[in-house]
Enzyme design. Sequence first.
Site, PDB file in Angstrom:
ATOM      1  N   LYS C 119      56.755  32.213  -0.504  1.00 37.24           N
ATOM      2  CA  LYS C 119      55.505  32.339   0.247  1.00 37.24           C
ATOM      3  C   LYS C 119      54.749  33.624  -0.079  1.00 37.24           C
ATOM      4  O   LYS C 119      53.526  33.631  -0.161  1.00 37.24           O
ATOM      5  CB  LYS C 119      55.811  32.345   1.746  1.00 37.24           C
ATOM      6  CG  LYS C 119      55.935  30.975   2.347  1.00 37.24           C
ATOM      7  CD  LYS C 119      55.789  31.112   3.856  1.00 37.24           C
ATOM      8  CE  LYS C 119      56.278  29.881   4.570  1.00 37.24           C
ATOM      9  NZ  LYS C 119      55.999  29.969   6.007  1.00 37.24           N
ATOM     10  N   GLU C 213      51.098  40.733   9.341  1.00 34.75           N
ATOM     11  CA  GLU C 213      49.878  39.945   9.228  1.00 34.75           C
ATOM     12  C   GLU C 213      49.273  39.659  10.593  1.00 34.75           C
ATOM     13  O   GLU C 213      49.926  39.810  11.630  1.00 34.75           O
ATOM     14  CB  GLU C 213      50.118  38.670   8.432  1.00 34.75           C
ATOM     15  CG  GLU C 213      51.176  37.766   8.991  1.00 34.75           C
ATOM     16  CD  GLU C 213      51.429  36.557   8.089  1.00 34.75           C
ATOM     17  OE1 GLU C 213      51.376  36.690   6.860  1.00 34.75           O
ATOM     18  OE2 GLU C 213      51.692  35.486   8.626  1.00 34.75           O
ATOM     19  N   ARG C 314      56.107  18.894  -2.892  1.00 33.27           N
ATOM     20  CA  ARG C 314      56.851  17.637  -2.817  1.00 33.27           C
ATOM     21  C   ARG C 314      55.938  16.566  -2.257  1.00 33.27           C
ATOM     22  O   ARG C 314      54.836  16.861  -1.814  1.00 33.27           O
ATOM     23  CB  ARG C 314      58.036  17.798  -1.873  1.00 33.27           C
ATOM     24  CG  ARG C 314      57.592  18.253  -0.490  1.00 33.27           C
ATOM     25  CD  ARG C 314      58.714  18.210   0.520  1.00 33.27           C
ATOM     26  NE  ARG C 314      58.520  19.201   1.565  1.00 33.27           N
ATOM     27  CZ  ARG C 314      57.872  18.988   2.710  1.00 33.27           C
ATOM     28  NH1 ARG C 314      57.324  17.815   2.954  1.00 33.27           N
ATOM     29  NH2 ARG C 314      57.744  19.946   3.602  1.00 33.27           N
TER      30      ARG C 314
END
Lengths: 214, 749, 468
Positions: C119, C213, C314
């Site tokens: 990520k 964040e 996916r």
Amino acid sequence: MDDSYVNEILAQYRADPYGYVDSHTIHTGSINFYVKKDEKVEGVSGEWRHISGTKLYSLHREGNDKPVFSRSSGIVSSIRTDLEGKFVEAGEKVITIRYPLKKREIIEKILRRVLVPFKAPERAKYFFSLDIQSRIDKFGHRSVAVKPGDEILTMSLMKRDTPIYYQGEPGIIHSVYFQPGITMEQDEPLIGICPAEKLPVIQKVINRVKAEWE
Amino acid sequence: MEDLRKKLLTCEERLTYLSHIKAGDEWGNIAGLRENLLTLRDSFYDLAPEKITTKVKSLEEGLHFLETRCEENLTPMERVRIVRSPLRFSLKDILENVYEDYTELGGAEETNIDPSMVAAKANILRRAKNKNFTQQVMVIGQEKGHGEEYRNGGSCKPWGNEKALRYMQVAQTEGIPIHFYIFTPGSFPIEDYPGAAQQIARNIYTMTKLRVPLISMISEGGSGGAEAIGLSDFRLMCSHGYYSVISPEGAAAIEGKIREGGKVPAELIESCAERLHITARDNLKLGTIDRIIEENPLGAKHDDFSFFKKLRYEVMRATDEVVLKTKSLRAFRAYELKLEKSGESVMDEPQIDISWDLNEDEIKRLLQRRSKKYRQMAKDSYGGRTANLTSFMQRLKNNTSKAYYSFRYDILRSQQKQVKQVIKDVSGESSVFFKQLTAPFSAAYDFIIRKTDGKNVKLPVSGGYGDALEFGDTYTSPLANEDRTVTCPNSEKYGCKDLWVPDLYGEFCGVCENCGHHFPLEYQWYLKHLLDRNSIREFNRTISAGNPLSSPGFEKRLQEAIRKTKRHSAIITLEARVMGVEIVIAMLYSNFRNGTVGAAEGEKFAQACEKAKLKRRPFLAYIHTTGGIRIQEGTLGVVQMPKCTMAVREYVDSGGLYIVVYDNNSYAGPVASFLGCSHYQFAIRSSRIGFAGPRVIRETTGSDIPPDYHSARNALKRGHIQGIWDRRDFRRNLHKALHTMGGRNLYYR
Amino acid sequence: MKEKVLIANRGEIAIRIAEACQSLGLDFVLVYTGADEDSEHVRRYLDSKSNKNRAWRISNYTDPNDILSVADYTKCTAIHPGYGFFSEDFRFARRVTIRNRPLTFIGPKWEVIKDLGDKINTKRVANKLGIPTIPGTDAPIYNEIEAEAIAENILEKQEIQGIAEPSVLVKAAAGGGGMGIEEVLQPEQFRRVYRQIQNYAKRQFGDGGVLIEQCLRDYNHLEVQLVCSRHNERVYFGTRNCTIQSTGRQKRVEAAPGFDSSCFSYDFDPDDVLNKIVQYSLKLADHVKYDNVGTWEWIVARDGSPYLLEVNTRIQVENDVSARISYLKKKHPNLIREQIRLALGDKMGYSQKKIKFKGACIELRVVAEDTRRGFQPWIGTISRFDFPRHDWSAVYTHVPFDRPYVIPSDYDPNLALAIVWGADVDEAKERGRRFLNEVVIEGENGKGEPILTNIPYLKDNIDNLLRF
């Protein structure tokens, strides 16, 4: 428990004094047998159970030839020699070992009908709770007493862990019927609890079997 | 008649002793003599006294003949049997017959923390100018007894060695010499605290700088057990004793690759005993002992009083020598002259009054001499040493370096201006003393300042074989190049899945992703992942392992190892950086003779210590694997234990930081000395650390050990090591350790 | 060479993949574990009497060795990982592709899975390309002073934007799954929380790196469905909205398209925002040369600012939601079929222009669980199970209709995916309600208690779709 009951059970075991252990393939692969039908095999031995038993077969998968050893001593009573050299699926029953029951096992089997069972509330995997496990590791399970309300087990179901609290008569953990991480059917007994007042009865049964079983 | 009976009995004893030495009745006419003796004994009362006298006499003559022949051609193995005879003198016999009086400390007979180790305060009598003086000494040694079970044949438990250490320290407090008597087949190989290996290591470490004269005498010197009380200023050895790296039986079992429980052929044991160079004469030649004490033919027994007299003379003389050499060489010469004058009566004690007390300066010299003595050991037993001229240059460079580093880190550490001021102030003084002191200081200071100005002054770094160890940018273990899977040894316990080899040896760094089991990796992996890129400078690469005892067949195996590893010894010494911190590393690795330590390895290790000391770098011993002392080098290998420990001790005392990290398998001698003595020992996960392997334990103690007996986890539990490191965290943990542990004198402090 | 696919998954997705293979004319093999013996995905393809069986029993769906050994033995040439299990495991994909007998991994190439699976790395690459991400760090921070400055900056910016309760999240960089995350509202609290997380991270993961964040509260969770080929062709099949999730971020209701003005009056132009996130997603996909199906997850704040969250490399459970609002030659595409075809090297054969979007679609995940007790799974036996059949609905399930079925305790108790669609969102919602009313599920557990499902919960939530 009366004697006639014990007599009956003992007679039953006298008629077929054997235990049977099936060996299922732990995974896929091509199989090669190292024993024949009716061959005698040795189980795990050594003071620390560190000497493996007779090599029963090997499973070859992804470049790894994995030997499978016998866990108990006995006779190969059935073997799927038709699979020799073939690719097998996981969980295939390939060998059965027959072995004469030991006193300890007879006693355990009788006790299973005498002890207070604590049954699996769900079809799930079970583990002892951390606290109980550490006490078992330290003192052995027969020294661990439980009473209603104790958190004794962790049920692992659908990737979730749920604590299981003991309900029933207080006593010591006399027998353990489950293996950690192996799925137990619902209502299967997980542990056998022996209440303090029953101890002499149980001791009597044990003595009886010890005396009569050779 | 009674007299004859006694004589006959003695004959029987002598015959039994002889057949013990010869391991049977096959040799010479032992069988015949025995038959004669038995018939004579059975018909003793049937024969006429005269006849018996003649028969006894001829028996005695026959015996004497055999004994003489036997003594003339004593094989090493026969010496081993002499030493193991219950008739041989033991420490208790020495205490009773050599010393005037003694008090046993820390136990009595069977009631004892360890009956195989005896410590006693003893008085030794000295006659000078017809006056008697007694001098106090501490006597420490193994007690084999005369067959008593509880003595355990002189095989000490770890706590027995700990007891020895305790009384060494008492002697140090009281300032009296220590007489060590070594009667051990080896230490009892158990890991219980304080641990066989770890305790021996602690003993050796302490002895390196024990501030009293140390004299040792070897009767039976079995490897590590002997070293536990063996490091000394003067080493005596009995003429019929043995001093060896391993028992001849043990060597033969290894050599002949005999399966456990299998029978080792007698001839092989015999030839191994030969090859190991275990006799007193061998050891004197090798320089591992200083003097031999002659025993009676076929060895001294517990009732050979003449021997004890000789022994008393020898230990006194040795103690005198050690003491006198710390005073002045002239005093020692005078002493020797006096001894010569007394001429033939060497057997008498020296009639000289010499105090065994030492003052501070003398202690300093004592320790210096000891250090030098061990530093020199086995100097000629390895190959590839630098030629004389270069080594001279090296020394020169080292000296400059010393000044450089002491300035760099002692003086420049504080503000440069301040330093200048101090030097100026000091130079201002007119005292000659200060001038002498400051002159080299100022010069060196200028030298360094010029250097820091960026002028082309070459840094005095040790030169030679630079970047031999550098790899390309990425390093993946060659083990990873196979499309197959392996089973984790813990799979049954933790349900680990089979690991795909390219993942396992690549990304997983050889660690099972499920249970954390560490699969062994080659040492190159560590060089790449532990050390900063392009920071590796190897040194002493050419010092090479040799075959100093010309052990047959060993040369070939050595060449094979050299060809296989493209290296010359089982140790790699290098300078490198770990996250910016400069360190010196010694690395014993498995591919070369299983990481065994011989003279070359010991020398490289000692030099690495010296380099770290000189440059004030932390010193890391990373033990990829060590199988112990290289048995083919005999006692030349054994003396690497004290030699390297001495180097370590001097490094640590100088304010360094010595960290040991064990990986894979670390056993025996090195662990029981220069590794086990470290205050900071860590193990990589899944490694094993111990004194003796399972087989040796089973064979010596008679009981089996659990499979995880030597595991790092158990070593940690027993307190042998300080922590277990995951291989993947090695670099980070090491860096942390470098900053949080030990070392007041490191360059970055 | 004729391709043969090993389906390395279970349940409804295994069936969907098998059917997709059949429609492509490809041979295929399934695997199953002992616990799944009664599952429809096994029963339908198991013919244990003959040697032609298509389902092979393995020890575990998560054991790559068993899967590969079956693949080799049955001479498969490709592996479809489905979703979950190995679908985003770059090591598995790598092993499949580089082993001595290489197979086609039906999914993106392993390098892409690796890069986008991280990520932090995704965020860094996105930032470099000018794609908006949640304001904060895109690399672990180790320095307290630096961390504090970043946190203050983020809080300040929120204040300027007029956000009611500005706050930041402090996360352990090496963590995941909600562990080691703390919220900070006041700058004064920051240091204490930072140290706490740093220590936790050091202890737990051996690395004290921390991420900081902005904490977003009032947002919608959107997904962009991309389909790419090995030949540098990339198209999208619209957007989905999956804001409604159970605890533990399990999706229960999902709808397409991502926004619809009939549901809520947004503070922004919904079409404009949807177009923006699609274009950003394609930009990142182009940059990493994405080459199979994938889902780009987005957060859209109430003011319409989008932030890229992560990329799922996916096929997703909800792929059919996108397919049902898309038309290729007037037909709904089958994205699994597209995935297999493209992974095996086919060219796309159509361009973005040929894909038409129309109507709305809702997916309802029917799960045996107690929604009022933290979505606790329910265990027992299903005795009766039936779904209505409509031309505006589809059901994907591995639960058999013709016999009782014991829910295996080893896996999630998903029972079925129901997809309903209509001309607009209102119609889809209406059909969804109707559908749920027609579903028949009966069963009981060991204690004789009747089955619990999330159907009431689903009904309640249909109204909340596509809203803030």
